[in-house]
Structures are given as structure tokens and as C-alpha cells.
Write a protein that holds these residues in place. Sequence first.
Motif: not given
Length: 547
Positions: A229-243
Motif C-alpha cells: 500500500g506504499g505506492g509505486g515509484g517510491n523504493f525501487g522497481i517491482v518486477t514480480r509479485y508472489w500471491m
Amino acid sequence: MGEVTRRGFLGGTAALGGTAAAAGFAPAALASGTALTSGAGAPAFGPVVVRPGDPRYEDLAVRRTNQRFRHEPDYFHLAGSTEQVVAAVTEAVRANRRVTVRSGGHCYENFIGDGAQVVIDLCEMSEVYFDEKRGAFAIEAGATLMQAYRELYLGWGVTIPGGQCGGVAAGGHIAGGGYGPLSRRHGLTVDHLEAVEVVVVDKSGRVRAVVASRNPADPNHDLWWAHTGGGGGNFGIVTRYWMRDPAAKGDDPSKLLPRPPATVLSGVAIWSWNGMTRESFRRLLRNHGEWHARNSAPGSPYASLWGSLLIPGRQPGADPGGIIMPTQIDAGVPGAEQLLRDHFAAVAEGVTPEVFVPPLQRDPWFQAVRTLSLGAESESGRYKGKSAYLREPLTDEQADVAFDALGTAGEVSRTGMLWLLSYGGQVNAVRPAATATVERGSMLKMLHLATWEPGQDGAAQLAWVRELHRKTFEATGGAPVPGGACGGAYINYPDVDHADPEWNTSGVPWSTIYYGAGYARLQRVKARWDPRDVFRHALSVRPPGGS
């Protein structure tokens, strides 16, 4: 405003400029030209660098939903694997170039293009698969929600409680919290986040891929929390999520994420603007809000019901249009049809003109998702959106503000709208501090929206929607300040006006409006994982000491 523009928001998701990351940087492979592979084992796309003068540049410059902004970096870097993202960020950091990232391109503000010299585009990182090693489903950042729904459901009969806009990509949607038609029953998308891959830059400028998991013993756990919930463009670049459902047991993939309804029962209630008086409009909004106040607790018989009250501006002429309430419920719930009809009746009680409800429709779940999806990849338009979480129904005074803005046909107001979206239920069963989405007490989400056509500068529409939002929250300084009747605003619907003292006179900072009590922790995560402030935009998390 065009039809496709109107349809691009009900799912409530906007991909912020940031997302992408992973593990396994292999410089030897990059140097030798060996084909890199993605997580599922297929040869990876790219990397591809597109600069001005290349005919592909124009296509990439317009590949976005909000055409209010244009992206014109020094170059676009299309990546097909985490290793390629690491290499792309390394090159940009060494050259001291400003980096932003794009997955679906649905950002409400110009977080991707504003000042960017390099846009890392993840649209080709779009695989969805079951990762046996992690016992969870992997979704790459560029995968659209519709791709994820299709692969998860047809492959294993499961899904995630994500947005209704099928063209939105996972990258920004999940990092900002993520919600949709199944959230009242199953919670937010991030409530099922098992782990995340993020490409980060340390203090020395070294770029690497990190995996952060839900496990509290994981030394990278704080980075996982920031992506709930911290939002995109803040800490790095997300390439993959595991659900994976945190309550799931065993290793059978068909039991590790929620199973959607077998069949969906859907309908729509319609009220014409003709004959809609101020008092009747008040009654409609009061009924709608009070119904949600009564029926949004976790475990409610109405937990599987989700809908939106869509109030477009009155149109000029003999047919002024109307107010519509598209709604759906799990057809397998005992008495589903009666529950849906009772819902319509409760919202319509005492409202004139009389409600019109066409015949209800039953569809297999995935057919309903495809039919009712409000976000195709061809979405386009120019728009400004402003959001709020509502813990209580709108007051009569707030209803009057909406009626004055939307109930009289005008050249500007006819392209505006107010949306109220069902919320609460299982979303509010999670402890606020458990995720970075700390608002866990609201029953509705609200969106004020203005749109305009190509060739218009949008100044009148911007002024109109800003004034509508300011007047709606006049009692709290023009902004949805958390506390009392409001729960702040949704970071996936970012609005830079909340950081502007001209429009937010509450004295409450934008960071509190979006992140509440979680902001200080997000700042600590920022200091640890992005100490050089490489990943930033107009509403990005500031390092400690920043506003």
C-alpha cells in the motif's frame, strides 16, 4: 468526453509510476549475449532501447491511459527480465539520468514523464505462473489484471481480489493496495501478497534485486510491508509479485488463492435526471450511504455484493441522461436474487423519479469479468481524478454540493462525474498496521472526475473538479482529512492538489491524507532501500526529515 474515457475508472486502480524488481543479475550472460530467461523458463524479451527518431518512440510516447500527459524521455528502455531491469537502472544511475518506470501507464498524475530522462517500460514482463519453489503464484509487473485473471482462473480456478479495470497492470495496482469487486469478501489485493521482487539502489549506487517476503523473520520484511500500500515509484522497481492467501495450507495451487463465484448475478438500477429534485438527490445519496453503513461489516450476508453509484453530469437536451448503479453479487449465495433486489429497493426508497431496473443477468464468473471489465488496453482520455475514503454517508450539505455541480446541464459539468464504490467487508478485518494500507475503517470509496476532449486545454474542467472536491470537504480544509467521516485518500488515485496549500488548507500534510499513521514507517523504509532518492515523483515518500 468519449465513451472509453468514461469507462476507465470503476475498477479503481491507477498504476503509479513505479514498479519492478527481482533477483539473479547475471552480468556474464548479459555481456555474452546469452538469452536470458524469465521466471517461467521462456526466453526473455529484450532489452530494447528506443530513442527519438525511432518510429517506435511515438508509439511508446502515447502508450498510456491518461493522455493529459506526454512522456518524452531521452529513451525508453523496454525490459523483459529482472536482470535487464538491473542493467537498465545501473546504466541510468551511472550516467546520473532520472529514472521512472511504467507498467500499465494508468497513472492519474504525471509521475512517469515529469522530468524523466529514462522510462523503463515493463509491458513485456507479463508472465503469470505458479512458482513451486515459493508455493505461490508469480505475477510479473507488466501483466494486466485481465491477463492475471485469465491465467489464474483457467489454470487453477483461483483469482486475486483485484480491480475491475482489466487493462491496469499489476505493477502499480498491487503496490498501491489494490481492490475490486471481490474485496468485500476477500480483502485487498495486498492482503494476499506473499513476496515481492524489487530492484533497488544502495548508497554507493550499486543496483541489485531483492526479494522481500511476508515472513516477519525475513531481514527484508520492511520492504515487503512498504509494497502493501506504499505506492509505486517510491523504493525501487517491482518486477514480480508472489500471491498466496496467508491462511492457505498445503501446496495444492488450487487452494492457495480465493476461488471466485461460479456464477455472478448482476443488475443495474437507473434514475433519470428528469424529475430529480434536490431533496430526492439527497435521499438517494443518504439511502446509498446508510445501506453501506448497515451492510459493510466483515461476514455480512452482503459481503459478496459490490457495486457503484455512478453520477454523471446532466446532459443538455431532451434526454439528460441518468444516474446508474451497476451491481453484482455471487449468484450462489442463498437468496442472491432477493438480496440484490432488496438492495436496489433500499437505495431507491423515497426517491423520485422511480427507479428502473432492467432484467437481471447471470453469467459464469470469468465471462462476467470479461463483459463487465471497465479497462481495456485501448483506454484513452484526458482526465483529473480526486478520491476519498468514506467512513460515514455523505451529509445533505455534501449531497447539495454534488447536485449543484452535476444536476444542471453545462458545457463543463456534463463531462464530470461522482462515483461511489462499495468498500469495507473483509477489507476492514485486517489490522491497520499489518499493511501499509492503514485505512481499514471505510465503507465507500469516492471519486470526483473531470474529463475533456483532444484540443481542449482542460483548464475549465480542472477548475470545476477542484472546486467540487474543495466544497465537498470544505469542513476539513478542502481535503478528505483522515478521522471522523473520512479515511483519507487512495494512493492509486493520486492527486497532487493534496500537496498544494491552495487546494488543501487543512494544515494536514498530503502524506497523512494518503498514508495516515504509516507514513513514518514508510520513510524509514525509504531511507534504508532508496537512500539516494533515485525513485521519486510529486507524491513519493520522502526520506526522514522530508515533508
